[in-house]
Write a protein that holds these residues in place. Structure first.
Motif, short mmCIF file in Angstrom:
data_model
loop_
_atom_site.label_atom_id
_atom_site.label_comp_id
_atom_site.label_asym_id
_atom_site.label_seq_id
_atom_site.Cartn_x
_atom_site.Cartn_y
_atom_site.Cartn_z
N ALA A 130 50.16 65.95 48.94
CA ALA A 130 51.22 66.60 49.72
C ALA A 130 51.55 67.96 49.11
N GLU A 131 51.54 68.05 47.80
CA GLU A 131 51.88 69.30 47.11
C GLU A 131 50.82 70.40 47.31
N GLU A 132 49.61 70.02 47.69
CA GLU A 132 48.55 71.01 47.86
C GLU A 132 48.77 71.86 49.12
N ASP A 133 49.60 71.33 50.02
CA ASP A 133 49.87 72.03 51.29
C ASP A 133 48.63 72.31 52.13
N PHE A 134 47.75 71.33 52.21
CA PHE A 134 46.65 71.40 53.18
C PHE A 134 47.11 70.58 54.39
N PRO A 135 47.11 71.14 55.57
CA PRO A 135 47.54 70.32 56.72
C PRO A 135 46.48 69.33 57.20
N LEU A 136 46.08 68.43 56.31
CA LEU A 136 45.09 67.40 56.66
C LEU A 136 45.78 66.26 57.38
N THR A 137 45.02 65.50 58.15
CA THR A 137 45.55 64.25 58.68
C THR A 137 45.31 63.16 57.65
N LEU A 138 46.37 62.45 57.34
CA LEU A 138 46.25 61.36 56.38
C LEU A 138 46.10 60.06 57.14
N SER A 139 45.14 59.27 56.70
CA SER A 139 44.92 57.99 57.35
C SER A 139 45.07 56.91 56.27
N ILE A 140 45.89 55.92 56.58
CA ILE A 140 46.17 54.89 55.58
C ILE A 140 45.53 53.58 56.02
N SER A 141 44.73 53.00 55.14
CA SER A 141 44.15 51.69 55.45
C SER A 141 45.18 50.63 55.06
N LEU A 142 45.87 50.12 56.06
CA LEU A 142 47.00 49.22 55.76
C LEU A 142 46.54 47.75 55.80
N HIS A 143 46.06 47.32 56.93
CA HIS A 143 45.40 46.02 57.10
C HIS A 143 46.26 44.77 56.90
N ALA A 144 47.51 44.93 56.47
CA ALA A 144 48.40 43.77 56.38
C ALA A 144 49.83 44.30 56.38
N ALA A 145 50.76 43.45 56.84
CA ALA A 145 52.14 43.93 57.00
C ALA A 145 53.09 43.40 55.94
N ASN A 146 52.58 42.55 55.03
CA ASN A 146 53.46 42.16 53.92
C ASN A 146 52.65 42.16 52.62
N ASP A 147 53.37 42.25 51.51
CA ASP A 147 52.70 42.44 50.22
C ASP A 147 51.82 41.26 49.84
N GLU A 148 52.26 40.07 50.21
CA GLU A 148 51.48 38.90 49.81
C GLU A 148 50.08 38.95 50.45
N LYS A 149 50.06 39.20 51.74
CA LYS A 149 48.76 39.25 52.45
C LYS A 149 47.94 40.45 52.02
N ARG A 150 48.63 41.58 51.83
CA ARG A 150 47.88 42.80 51.50
C ARG A 150 47.27 42.70 50.11
N SER A 151 48.03 42.17 49.17
CA SER A 151 47.50 42.05 47.80
C SER A 151 46.30 41.12 47.77
N GLU A 152 46.31 40.13 48.65
CA GLU A 152 45.21 39.17 48.69
C GLU A 152 43.89 39.84 49.09
N ILE A 153 43.97 40.80 50.03
CA ILE A 153 42.72 41.44 50.49
C ILE A 153 42.49 42.83 49.91
#
Ligand code: SAH
Length: 349
Positions: A203-226
């Motif tokens: 964010a500090e670099e100030d490049f207007p890139l599109t950031l894409s986040i690989s989320l794949h789960a909606a709670n920490d328990e499930k996300r940490s598992e995968i």
């Protein structure tokens, strides 16, 4: 250790210093920078003296990847490249043709150490980071091979770009530079599994890139598992970094959500995801977008994809929370061994 000079990773200013140090005029930097971005080998840089070409050939590293294997989709012309690097390591890039131009999906590392359970690229761990010249070289090599210009880049191939931070930043500067490929930051997206420290730095670099986040789960328990990265940075921290990124860049945030049958693709998962994103972003003004894709089945992981219908039901459910979700069109379905699989099958030969 590399004992040769990686001139293709140098900015124009660095090339100026380099040529000065070997007693050459500064304008050589401009010439060489332009040749490099066209993938011209040193021996064919015809506006350099023969003596200088010979000198450079001896001491400069040739990092331009070569095509080791190439699969062309009969369905939509998508090209999947297996590129070989100067040390014999292989990576993948995918050329996708859209109405608005050509997009190249590039790799950022040889292998990956992030350990996502569904992903083929991480199975053998990380071998090494790609150099800035090798990140750039994938685009140059694909342009040379296809004879077509690449106007968009997605950093969604093998590896975690924010785990190769400095080289990725240098690459972004190189690819954007005038006299080089000159691809605008708005035409580049960077995908991360959630390296929060890297997102905040980016964010500090100030490049207007599109950031894409690989989320794949909606709670920490499930996300940490995968996704083991979630043990280090929890979902709340990740989403708060996304809000900071938006505030600084003004860019929309994309979320990747890979649907795995029976793991994260139920109605209750959609409800949880909708509520999570609504709570994190509404009121911040940040436009967000969710890309849904059914998991590519990788034999080593055992994860299965659900029905096409289940994706539509999931997307509809998200819309009830005011979340825009698109079902990602799968280009090159007939050549698309899931990302990382072509490299793995080549290693097994
Ligand atoms: N490390 C980065 C970029 C590379 S992975 C990241 O994690 O975002 C690119 C995308 O493909 C990520 O969203 C990743 O989660 C997804 N992916 C990996 N393996 C997959 C599979 N088997 N099926 C579907 N998507 C997969």
């Amino acid at each position: 250790m590399i004992d040769k000079i990686d001139i293709a990773s140098m900015t124009k200013a660095e090339l100026c210093d380099y040529f000065k140090s070997i007693g050459e005029p500064k304008f050589r930097a401009e010439q060489v920078f332009s040749w490099i971005s066209r993938g011209t080998p040193v021996s064919e840089m015809t506006n350099l003296s023969k003596a200088l070409r010979e000198k450079l050939e001896k001491c400069a590293l040739n990092t331009l990847p070569t095509v080791e294997e190439k699969l062309v989709s009969k369905l939509d012309g998508t090209v999947k490249y297996l590129f070989k690097l100067y040390d014999g390591a292989c990576i993948e890039s995918v050329l996708m043709r859209y109405n608005h131009g050509n997009t190249l999906c590039i790799s950022s590392q040889v292998g990956c150490r992030m350990g996502c359970k569904f992903c083929a690229s991480t199975i053998g761990g990380k071998v090494r980071d790609l150099l800035p010249s090798e990140l750039l070289g994938q685009i140059i090599a694909a342009e040379k091979d296809s004879g077509e210009r690449i106007s968009n880049i997605v950093m969604m191939g093998i590896g975690e770009p924010l785990d190769n931070y400095d080289n990725v930043i240098k690459f972004l500067k190189l690819v954007n530079a005038e006299g080089g490929l000159n691809i605008g930051y708005r035409h580049i997206s960077l995908s991360t599994c959630g390296v929060v420290s890297g997102i905040l730095k980016l964010a500090e670099e100030d490049f207007p890139l599109t950031l894409s986040i690989s989320l794949h789960a909606a709670n920490d328990e499930k996300r940490s598992e995968i996704m083991p990265v979630n043990n280090k940075w929890k979902i709340a921290e990740l989403l708060s970094a996304c809000v900071s990124y938006y505030k600084r860049s003004g860019r929309r945030i994309s979320f990747e959500y890979t649907l795995i049958a029976g793991k994260n693709d139920g109605i209750s998962d959609a409800d949880e995801l909708g509520a999570l994103l609504k709570k994190a972003f509404f009121g911040t003004g940040a436009p967000i977008h969710v890309n849904l894709i059914r998991v590519n089945e990788v034999k080593e992981t055992g994860f299965k994809k659900g029905s096409e219908e289940s994706v539509k039901i999931f997307a509809d459910r998200l819309s009830k929370y005011g979340i825009v979700a698109t079902v990602r069109r799968r280009l090159g379905a007939d050549v698309n061994a899931a990302c990382g699989q072509l490299r793995r099958s080549n290693m097994a030969k």
